[in-house]
Design a protein around this motif. Structure first.
Motif, PDB file in Angstrom:
ATOM      1  N   MET A   1      -0.449  -6.195   4.346  1.00 19.94           N
ATOM      2  CA  MET A   1      -0.287  -4.830   3.931  1.00 19.94           C
ATOM      3  C   MET A   1      -1.106  -4.472   2.710  1.00 19.94           C
ATOM      4  N   SER A   2      -1.413  -5.439   1.956  1.00 22.10           N
ATOM      5  CA  SER A   2      -2.264  -5.184   0.792  1.00 22.10           C
ATOM      6  C   SER A   2      -3.614  -4.669   1.266  1.00 22.10           C
ATOM      7  N   LYS A  11      -1.863   5.902   4.988  1.00 24.99           N
ATOM      8  CA  LYS A  11      -1.126   5.719   3.737  1.00 24.99           C
ATOM      9  C   LYS A  11       0.025   6.723   3.672  1.00 24.99           C
ATOM     10  N   ILE A  12       1.203   6.206   3.475  1.00 18.30           N
ATOM     11  CA  ILE A  12       2.404   7.052   3.368  1.00 18.30           C
ATOM     12  C   ILE A  12       2.922   6.896   1.941  1.00 18.30           C
ATOM     13  N   LEU A  30       4.055   3.212   2.257  1.00 19.88           N
ATOM     14  CA  LEU A  30       3.470   2.189   3.132  1.00 19.88           C
ATOM     15  C   LEU A  30       1.962   2.392   3.226  1.00 19.88           C
ATOM     16  N   GLU A  31       1.252   1.306   3.417  1.00 20.79           N
ATOM     17  CA  GLU A  31      -0.188   1.404   3.674  1.00 20.79           C
ATOM     18  C   GLU A  31      -0.546   0.440   4.789  1.00 20.79           C
ATOM     19  N   ILE A  32      -1.484   0.852   5.630  1.00 21.97           N
ATOM     20  CA  ILE A  32      -1.962  -0.057   6.684  1.00 21.97           C
ATOM     21  C   ILE A  32      -3.491  -0.072   6.661  1.00 21.97           C
ATOM     22  N   LEU A  38       1.213  -3.052  11.606  1.00 19.65           N
ATOM     23  CA  LEU A  38       2.408  -3.096  10.749  1.00 19.65           C
ATOM     24  C   LEU A  38       3.634  -2.768  11.604  1.00 19.65           C
ATOM     25  N   VAL A  39       4.648  -3.608  11.493  1.00 22.38           N
ATOM     26  CA  VAL A  39       5.905  -3.333  12.202  1.00 22.38           C
ATOM     27  C   VAL A  39       6.983  -3.049  11.167  1.00 22.38           C
TER      28      VAL A  39
END
Lengths: 259, 279
Positions: A1-2, A11-12, A30-32, A38-39
């Motif tokens: 996730m980094s 990006k949330i 959150l970031e992907i 990402l789950v």
């Protein structure tokens, strides 16, 4: 996730949402990275689906922002929203197939009506995607009601990947399927996402599914992300909520009220 | 203070405290109801505005519009036709039984044609279509809502207002006047059949009385009403379906609301339009 300094694909930040007095999302961050999966795991009623709908623009968050490729999309509307949606593919929990249309028309729906692809070309692409998810081409002429649950999930996946989206969302992809069919769907998700080089955001409470399709896992509890990390670290998270959830224990910090 | 006046004072005190307790609750409940009503009106107004806007702005979905024209227009023909036929027949019979008392049988043709074209064909067709089409629209869109098909449509970059709502609103508004025109003809024919074959009227004089009294405005006012009623049926069917709550019960409630609200609004607008045309 980094993100390792790279611009995240999705990006949330600080997303909040309430319904009446009930706070469902209480500041989600959150970031992907591009190409990663990402789950988000969490018990039923913790806000997973609401979070997904806020990202997709189906619900307006009360606060916070959602960014795709560094561009703010939270309040984007009209044709700009359509352009953003071009990048998205979505597999709904119940399939959400249009029951008045044949299977191939379901898969080709976005191609014909949003991208303006002619019907013959759209049919060819739809059949190609139907075959890619392990169904026979003849299935294209059936109606969704004539298919089993597993076949409907496959068709829904074919529809989600038909436009070659950059980001694919999966809402409880294995719910209601037997373990073998669930594993087949998981394999298809992995191969589809990797094949397209897409970024994936999934929500589930099926741990077998999470372990199979995730690069990273985040856990949501009471509208907040309480842990996130690599799927490899899931068993050694050091977080008692995560431990209780992944082992499915009735006792622990997560208590469920029975009305 | 006597015992009696003491008792009165206690009663007054109890009544006052009861009212003080009850009043805020009543005001709160009233306020909540008014706010909920205003919220609903606002929500409906925005929905109507968006629907109308999407009827005029591209992209259009001709295949969807055609499908709805057939569904709403062609498949409603038997219902509207039968309603108009029997209404015209009953109207002739009823007028006859009443008018013979005043030796005014010659007015029957006028009563039938004016009642049918101005009022009965548009209103009854509107109500019948509200039952057949409004319910079907609300049930179909409501089911699509609760099974996330509408959300799926949005994620496929297709605006549900353009694909689902606009074609139904266009078809409803265009097809009801055509249905009513057919209903006018069938209704007048129903009255004619009864007058000629049951009441022994002369064919020529009945027809000439019908033509003499009928003015273009009688038909046009009915057709304008029909267009408004078609719009009301389609928009309320779509609105209730689109905002359907979860589950079978939610879809059932949406369907009922669509029919009931469309029927009431049709009757309301019938009065308003009659006032505009004939006052």
């Amino acid at each position: 996730m980094s993100t390792n300094g790279k611009q995240p694909k999705l990006k949330i930040s600080g997303v909040k949402k309430h319904f009446g007095k009930k706070i469902v999302l209480d500041g989600i961050d959150l970031e992907i990275e591009q190409g990663k999966s990402l789950v988000v795991i969490g018990a039923s009623g913790t806000g997973k689906s609401v979070m997904l709908k806020c990202v997709l623009g189906l619900l307006k968050p009360d606060e916070g922002s959602v960014m795709v490729d560094g561009e703010e999309i939270t309040h984007v509307r009209g044709s700009e929203r359509d352009n953003v949606m071009e990048k998205f593919g979505m597999l709904f929990q119940g399939g959400a197939l249009f029951d008045s249309m044949r299977v191939w028309e379901n898969v080709a729906f976005g191609l014909i009506h949003a991208k303006g692809v002619d019907r013959q070309k759209a049919w060819e692409i739809a059949i190609e995607k139907i075959v890619a998810v392990g169904l026979k081409p003849e299935v294209g002429n059936l109606y969704p009601a004539e298919l089993s649950g597993g076949m409907q999930k496959r068709v829904s996946l074919a529809r989600a990947i038909a436009k070659n989206p950059e980001i694919i969302f999966f809402d409880e992809p294995t719910t209601g399927l037997d373990p073998i069919m669930a594993d087949v769907i998981n394999d298809l998700i992995v191969s589809s996402v990797k094949g397209l080089g897409a970024t994936a955001l999934s929500i589930t409470h099926d741990m077998a599914s999470a372990r199979k399709i995730a690069d990273y896992v985040a856990m949501i509890h009471q509208g907040k992300i309480i842990w996130h990390g690599s799927v490899k670290d899931l068993d050694n998270s050091g977080n008692e909520y995560v431990d209780q959830f992944i082992h499915g224990r009735a006792t622990g910090p997560i208590t469920r009220r029975v009305a | 203070m006597t015992a009696k006046s003491e008792k009165i004072a206690i009663d007054v005190h109890h009544t006052a405290s009861f009212l003080t307790d009850l009043l805020p609750d009543t005001c709160q409940a009233l306020g909540r109801t008014i706010l909920a009503f205003l919220q609903r009106v606002g929500q409906l107004s925005i929905f109507v505005g968006k629907s109308v806007m999407h009827c005029f702005l591209p992209p259009y979905f001709p295949s969807q519009i055609w499908r709805q024209l057939v569904d709403i227009g062609y498949y409603s023909l038997p219902v509207v036709g039968m309603t108009a036929l029997f209404t015209g027949m009953v109207l002739a019979l009823q007028s006859y039984t009443g008018f013979t008392r005043f030796n005014a049988e010659s007015a029957i043709a006028a009563v039938v044609v004016l009642s049918v074209t101005r009022e009965l064909a548009p209103v009854l067709a509107g109500l019948m279509v509200a039952g057949r089409v409004g319910a079907a629209i609300a049930a179909e869109i409501g089911t699509m809502r609760v099974t996330e098909q509408i959300d799926a449509m949005s994620t496929l970059s297709v605006n549900p207002f353009k694909y689902l709502i606009a074609p139904r609103v266009i078809a409803g508004t265009l097809m009801l006047p055509i249905l009513v025109l057919v209903g006018d003809i069938i209704g007048v024919y129903g009255g004619y059949v009864i007058a000629i074959y049951r009441l022994d009227f002369s064919e020529g004089s009945y027809l000439s009385q019908t033509w003499d009294i009928l003015e273009t405005m009688d038909v046009i006012s009915g057709l304008v009403k029909a267009a408004v009623f078609g719009f009301i049926v389609a928009i309320l069917g779509c609105y209730n379906g689109f905002n359907s709550q979860r589950g079978a019960q939610g879809v059932g409630a949406a369907t009922t609301n669509a029919v009931v609200s469309a029927s009431i609004v049709i009757l309301l607008f019938n009065y308003l339009l009659t006032q505009v045309f004939f006052s």
